[in-house]
Enzyme design. Structure first.
Site, PDB file in Angstrom:
ATOM      1  N   GLY A  28      17.366  24.458 103.102  1.00 32.03           N
ATOM      2  CA  GLY A  28      16.425  24.883 102.065  1.00 32.03           C
ATOM      3  C   GLY A  28      16.156  26.363 102.171  1.00 32.03           C
ATOM      4  N   ASN A  29      15.135  26.825 101.489  1.00 26.87           N
ATOM      5  CA  ASN A  29      14.732  28.227 101.627  1.00 26.87           C
ATOM      6  C   ASN A  29      13.232  28.335 101.392  1.00 26.87           C
ATOM      7  OD1 ASN A  29      14.191  29.066  98.707  1.00 26.87           O
ATOM      8  ND2 ASN A  29      16.258  28.225  98.557  1.00 26.87           N
ATOM      9  N   ARG A  30      12.698  29.541 101.544  1.00 21.85           N
ATOM     10  CA  ARG A  30      11.245  29.706 101.590  1.00 21.85           C
ATOM     11  C   ARG A  30      10.584  29.930 100.240  1.00 21.85           C
ATOM     12  NH1 ARG A  30      10.285  33.857 106.423  1.00 21.85           N
ATOM     13  NH2 ARG A  30       8.257  33.888 105.393  1.00 21.85           N
ATOM     14  N   ALA A  94      15.142  29.802  93.454  1.00 19.97           N
ATOM     15  CA  ALA A  94      16.008  30.278  94.530  1.00 19.97           C
ATOM     16  C   ALA A  94      17.023  29.166  94.806  1.00 19.97           C
ATOM     17  CB  ALA A  94      15.187  30.598  95.775  1.00 19.97           C
TER      18      ALA A  94
END
Ligand code: C5P
Length: 220
Positions: A28-30, A94
């Site tokens: 995943g990402n932030r 994102a």
């Protein structure tokens, strides 16, 4: 006075994507989704019909917005294309650039003596570039660029490479702006040398300023 978006359909993507590795792990990402949710909220308040395609985030659904929840980049791609046609597509999500080639049906185990694990990733489809290249293209296609360095340079490259009309660049990892913050600063780049710095400001205020630029371009 802020420009009206009445009668317009906006599709906004927001948040991260999660790319599953096995039943318990993912890449995943932030991204918090705050910027995309703010854009959707303000656009709806200005009279637009808004479809918000949201990755896995903890954000309340803005009033008057039709929300479609997804998890992976592939699901986001399908949901965005199902929501078309629209007057403007704003890709604030994102989206993962790579996803595991294979999903392991059982939890990946470490074996005694194992020091490394090689995970093969394959490129995801670029939703933004595909929307921009579509025959029935939205009048306006807006992308985001989160960069840690050479923000304007990379963002301008993205403008050309992805065939979009505007790129909103933000520098991540600097001060109180960016991914998880309530505030942000954007450098909006367009063709023919168009360049506009927005903020730093609360993401809701920035959304309003960005939607002024959008309304100028898709107004009657
Ligand atoms: O190339 P990069 O991932 O930095 O580009 C960011 C922009 O492209 C964002 O607007 C994002 O929503 C979009 N994107 C996409 N599909 C991908 C990767 C990025 O729509 N697979």
């Amino acid at each position: 006075m802020s420009a009206s978006l009445a009668g317009r359909h906006l599709v906004v993507s927001a948040g991260p994507t999660f790319e599953d590795i096995d039943p318990v792990r993912f890449i995943g990402n932030r991204s918090s989704g705050k910027m995309g949710f703010a854009i959707a909220a303000v656009a709806a308040a200005r009279g637009a019909r808004v479809t918000l395609v949201a990755g896995p985030v903890h954000q309340p659904t803005p009033a008057g917005v039709q929300r479609v929840d997804v998890r992976s980049a592939a699901q986001m791609h399908a949901a965005v294309f199902a929501a078309l046609p629209c007057d403007a597509y704003i890709g604030a999500a994102a989206v993962a650039d790579f996803t595991p080639r294979a999903f392991a049906a059982g939890k990946l185990k470490k074996t005694p003596g194992q020091d490394t694990l090689v995970l093969e990733l394959v490129k995801t489809r670029d939703i933004l570039a595909e929307v921009a290249a579509r025959a029935q293209r939205p009048r306006l296609v807006v992308g985001f660029a989160a960069e840690t360095d050479n923000v304007a340079g990379y963002a301008r490259g993205k403008l050309e490479r992805k065939g979009v009309d505007l790129v909103c660049a933000n520098q991540v990892g600097v001060g109180a702006t960016g991914f998880e913050s309530d505030d942000n600063a954007l450098l909006v780049l367009g063709h023919d040398g168009f360049e506009r710095a927005l903020g730093p400001a609360a993401k809701s205020a920035l959304a309003g300023l960005l939607l002024d630029l959008v309304a100028e371009r898709i107004g009657r």
